[in-house]
Design a protein around this motif. Structure first.
Motif, PDB file in Angstrom:
ATOM      1  N   ILE A   7     -29.170  46.707  19.943  1.00 12.22           N
ATOM      2  CA  ILE A   7     -30.327  46.352  20.834  1.00 12.22           C
ATOM      3  C   ILE A   7     -30.004  45.056  21.473  1.00 12.22           C
ATOM      4  O   ILE A   7     -29.802  44.128  20.894  1.00 12.22           O
ATOM      5  CB  ILE A   7     -31.688  46.234  19.869  1.00 12.22           C
ATOM      6  CG1 ILE A   7     -31.809  47.457  18.861  1.00 12.22           C
ATOM      7  CG2 ILE A   7     -32.794  46.139  21.181  1.00 12.22           C
ATOM      8  CD1 ILE A   7     -31.717  48.737  19.629  1.00 12.22           C
ATOM      9  N   ASP A  17     -34.179  45.507  25.948  1.00 12.07           N
ATOM     10  CA  ASP A  17     -34.089  46.695  26.032  1.00 12.07           C
ATOM     11  C   ASP A  17     -35.662  47.428  25.706  1.00 12.07           C
ATOM     12  O   ASP A  17     -36.587  46.703  25.125  1.00 12.07           O
ATOM     13  CB  ASP A  17     -33.450  47.176  24.620  1.00 12.07           C
ATOM     14  CG  ASP A  17     -31.953  47.395  24.743  1.00 12.07           C
ATOM     15  OD1 ASP A  17     -31.730  47.481  26.047  1.00 12.07           O
ATOM     16  OD2 ASP A  17     -31.316  47.528  23.989  1.00 12.07           O
ATOM     17  N   LYS A  25     -34.567  52.649  27.093  1.00 12.42           N
ATOM     18  CA  LYS A  25     -33.173  52.666  27.020  1.00 12.42           C
ATOM     19  C   LYS A  25     -32.591  53.301  25.697  1.00 12.42           C
ATOM     20  O   LYS A  25     -31.573  53.668  25.905  1.00 12.42           O
ATOM     21  CB  LYS A  25     -32.966  50.978  26.820  1.00 12.42           C
ATOM     22  CG  LYS A  25     -33.033  50.393  28.313  1.00 12.42           C
ATOM     23  CD  LYS A  25     -31.691  50.580  29.101  1.00 12.42           C
ATOM     24  CE  LYS A  25     -31.616  50.016  30.445  1.00 12.42           C
ATOM     25  NZ  LYS A  25     -31.859  48.571  30.491  1.00 12.42           N
ATOM     26  N   LYS A  26     -33.399  52.916  24.797  1.00 16.06           N
ATOM     27  CA  LYS A  26     -32.847  53.859  23.314  1.00 16.06           C
ATOM     28  C   LYS A  26     -33.784  54.303  22.379  1.00 16.06           C
ATOM     29  O   LYS A  26     -35.008  53.536  22.498  1.00 16.06           O
ATOM     30  CB  LYS A  26     -32.056  52.447  22.651  1.00 16.06           C
ATOM     31  CG  LYS A  26     -30.599  52.147  23.109  1.00 16.06           C
ATOM     32  CD  LYS A  26     -30.384  50.710  22.784  1.00 16.06           C
ATOM     33  CE  LYS A  26     -29.058  50.225  23.712  1.00 16.06           C
ATOM     34  NZ  LYS A  26     -28.819  48.855  23.703  1.00 16.06           N
TER      35      LYS A  26
END
Lengths: 317, 330
Positions: free
Chosen positions: A105, A109, A177-178
């Motif tokens: 990370i 993020d 983003k994730k």
């Protein structure tokens, strides 16, 4: 506390890892009597309970396997110390896996997560301690709505989060983003058994080219799946979705299914963060070989261990 | 300020608070409100004053839900009667007649969609639906009566649980229905043969704006190669999207998701409650309208056929007695 939430079927429940800690505590209590028969009795009760309520929870199943093997070979000798060391190991592995995931990370993020996982919480904790800036979308995660507990945890950490209904994951995925998620079990082919909605989330993430990371120490791996066993996925009914009062307002013929887990295929997972590092899900046999010294590892099923324990007690008495 | 009959205010309030919900019902209620407005007009019998009064009524109704395209389409349909150069009495009658015509057509549309849609359901099907849509439910019930449906999965549809309305609706028609949480649609999809959903709005490129979660239901269906049908009356098609207007997504009150006391205790948590999401046309196999089945990409055909008169004016930028802009602000 939040009366209204119970109408929606909100319920506190153990995460896969905290379930193991509870198990160890209960065995510790019964071992303090010094009576092997009672410990074995307790052990069998716990096995039964896990197989009934959390049959996909491999953190617990693997812990019970290790504990059973210990009782078989050494009985109660050094048992307390063994339980303590097991607890420490689980705790350490969970932190280590979290540390590996946290490394992925970066500042700024935006993450999305589902359900409530101890090891995922630790990812957040580590990031805050390292001073990294991030935001998190949290799915409410029905049935059970334990996403609310994750949001509460982030609130207390001082991390900005967005609570959304499970249906809104695709709507917000463009901002993310994730995806960082926990697991109840990992199968040998790299498939992830997670809280229901996990597979939907990873599908949605993939569609949007958002990377999916699973935080899962090796104790979550289902060694049984090597031999073709399927991970059992339990389901509940309307009781997990509403209070009895709400049910009364619906027609008699009303029926509901409340699946608790689903399976995300390996190809939707970008990496599994374990205490040994970050792996492609398809590389699991490699780590298993590394850790157990052979593939497939020689393990006994809980059933087998249970029977052997009974013989041992029977023979000993 | 014009004072309106209390029934009109009641309908406006009903649409705002979602007591009246579902694009079809909203549209019919809007037409009904305008009909009542015309009937209860008590001002001077002057066509201009009457037009102004109706305009105010239309604005009041349009302001209730910013995103339901059926609302402006219904209002616009009824208000078109005011374009004719008639005396007060005839004008009032024309408005009432057009409102009644809209309501009649709308109900008839649902029946036709049911018939056409049911033909697309395969024998012994397990059908999944999201939210509550009268049009989608009518397709399912019609197909069930033809002996084609084995079982229906209905998603709960948080935060408002419209799925419970669907369950009740289908149970009353004798259809076997099982409710599942929204999170489980991918889990359940391998048992499903076809997905049928309703529509809030259809854009000119064939994208579907519908209850939040629809787009992930269709994504999961697409992944599993399960066909997706959208049941939509033609007044769900949005003429404004032809000139590039975006369909605004309404965010509703966070207390629909968690109670206020929870929100107050969590200052770092923002609860986001979008009412709709957008399903791309490639996840939709067909849109079933009362005029027939069309691929989503042919949505423009319906718009030209049905709203040709409106499209011309929108393109020319002629300020209408009721403009679409009023309705999509906010």
């Amino acid at each position: 506390m939040y009366e209204e939430l119970f109408k929606h079927g909100y319920a506190k429940r153990d995460t896969g890892t905290s379930l193991v800690f509870t198990l160890i505590d209960e065995l510790r209590d019964s071992a303090s009597t010094g009576d092997l028969g009672r410990v074995v009795e307790k052990y069998k009760q716990l096995v039964e309970k896990i197989m009934r309520d959390r049959p996909a929870s491999y953190g617990a199943i693997n812990a019970l396997r290790l504990i059973g093997e210990y009782l078989l070979s050494k009985g109660l000798e050094g048992f307390m110390e063994y339980l303590d060391s097991l607890r420490r190991k689980y705790d350490r592995d969970c932190w280590e896996a979290a540390r590996v995931a946290a490394n992925r990370i970066v500042d700024g993020d935006v993450l999305i997560t589902i359900s409530n996982s101890l090891c995922v919480r630790r990812v957040f904790k580590l990031l805050v301690d390292q001073g990294r800036k991030f935001e998190v979308y949290v799915m409410e995660s029905r049935p059970g709505m334990e996403g609310l507990d994750t949001a509460s945890y982030l609130n207390d950490l001082g991390v900005k989060s967005y609570l959304i209904v499970d249906s809104a994951a695709r709507f917000f995925m463009k901002n993310v983003k994730k995806a960082v998620i926990g697991a109840e079990a990992i199968a040998v082919n790299g498939a992830i058994v997670g809280k229901v909605g996990t597979s939907l989330l990873s599908l949605i993430a993939n569609e949007a080219r958002v990377r999916v990371f699973v935080v899962a120490p090796l104790y979550k791996f289902s060694l049984e799946t090597i031999h073709g066993e399927l991970v059992k996925l339990p389901e509940g009914d309307w009781r997990l979705l509403m209070s009895p009062d709400v049910r009364k307002s619906l027609p008699n013929e009303y029926r509901a299914r409340a699946p608790l887990y689903d399976v995300a295929p390996a190809n939707y997972i970008d990496g599994i963060a374990t205490e040994y590092g970050l792996f492609a899900p398809q590389a699991i046999p490699v780590i298993i070989k590394q850790v157990y010294g052979s593939f497939p590892p020689r393990i006994r099923s809980l059933d087998e261990i249970g029977k052997l324990l009974e013989e041992k007690i029977g023979g000993g008495a | 300020m014009v004072r309106f009959h209390e029934k009109i205010l009641e309908i406006a309030e009903g649409i705002r608070t979602m007591r009246i919900r579902g694009a079809g019902k909203i549209a019919r209620s809007a037409a009904e409100a305008l009909k009542i407005a015309a009937e209860t007009y008590s001002g001077e019998p002057d066509p201009e004053l009457f037009r102004k009064y109706m305009n105010e009524a239309a604005k009041l109704i349009l302001a209730t839900r910013p995103t339901a395209v059926s609302l402006p389409n219904a209002v616009y349909y009824v208000m078109y009667a005011l374009e004719s150069n008639l005396g007060f009495k005839e004008l009032r009658e024309a408005v009432i007649a057009r409102a009644e015509e809209f309501i009649r057509n709308s109900l008839e549309a649902v029946r036709k969609i049911g018939e056409i849609g049911a033909r697309r359901i395969k024998q012994d099907s397990v059908v999944l639906t999201h939210c509550h849509s009268t049009a989608a439910a009518t397709v399912i019930i019609t197909a069930y009566k033809m002996g084609k449906i084995r079982k229906v999965y209905s998603t709960e549809t948080r935060p408002f649980y419209q799925g419970r309305i669907t369950a009740r609706h289908l149970i009353e028609a004798g259809v076997p229905v099982v409710q599942v949480p929204d999170s489980s649609v991918r889990y359940i999809m391998h048992e499903v043969d076809q997905v049928v959903v309703g529509a809030d709005t259809i854009a000119s490129n064939g994208a579907l704006v519908n209850k939040v979660g629809t787009s992930q239901v269709t994504l999961a269906a697409h992944e599993a190669r399960v066909r997706v049908f959208v049941a939509a009356e033609t007044y769900k098609f949005s003429p404004m999207t032809v000139i590039g207007e975006l369909v605004p997504i309404e965010y509703r009150d966070p207390t629909e998701i968690v109670p206020k006391e929870w929100i107050d205790k969590h200052p770092n948590v923002t609860v986001l409650n979008p009412a709709f999401d957008v399903t791309p046309p490639e996840y939709i196999d067909a849109i079933i309208t009362e005029e027939g089945v069309i691929p989503p990409q042919a949505a423009i055909l319906i718009l030209m056929e049905k709203f040709g008169w409106a499209l011309e004016k929108i393109k020319q930028g002629v300020k209408q007695s009721v403009s679409f802009e009023d309705s999509i602000e906010g």
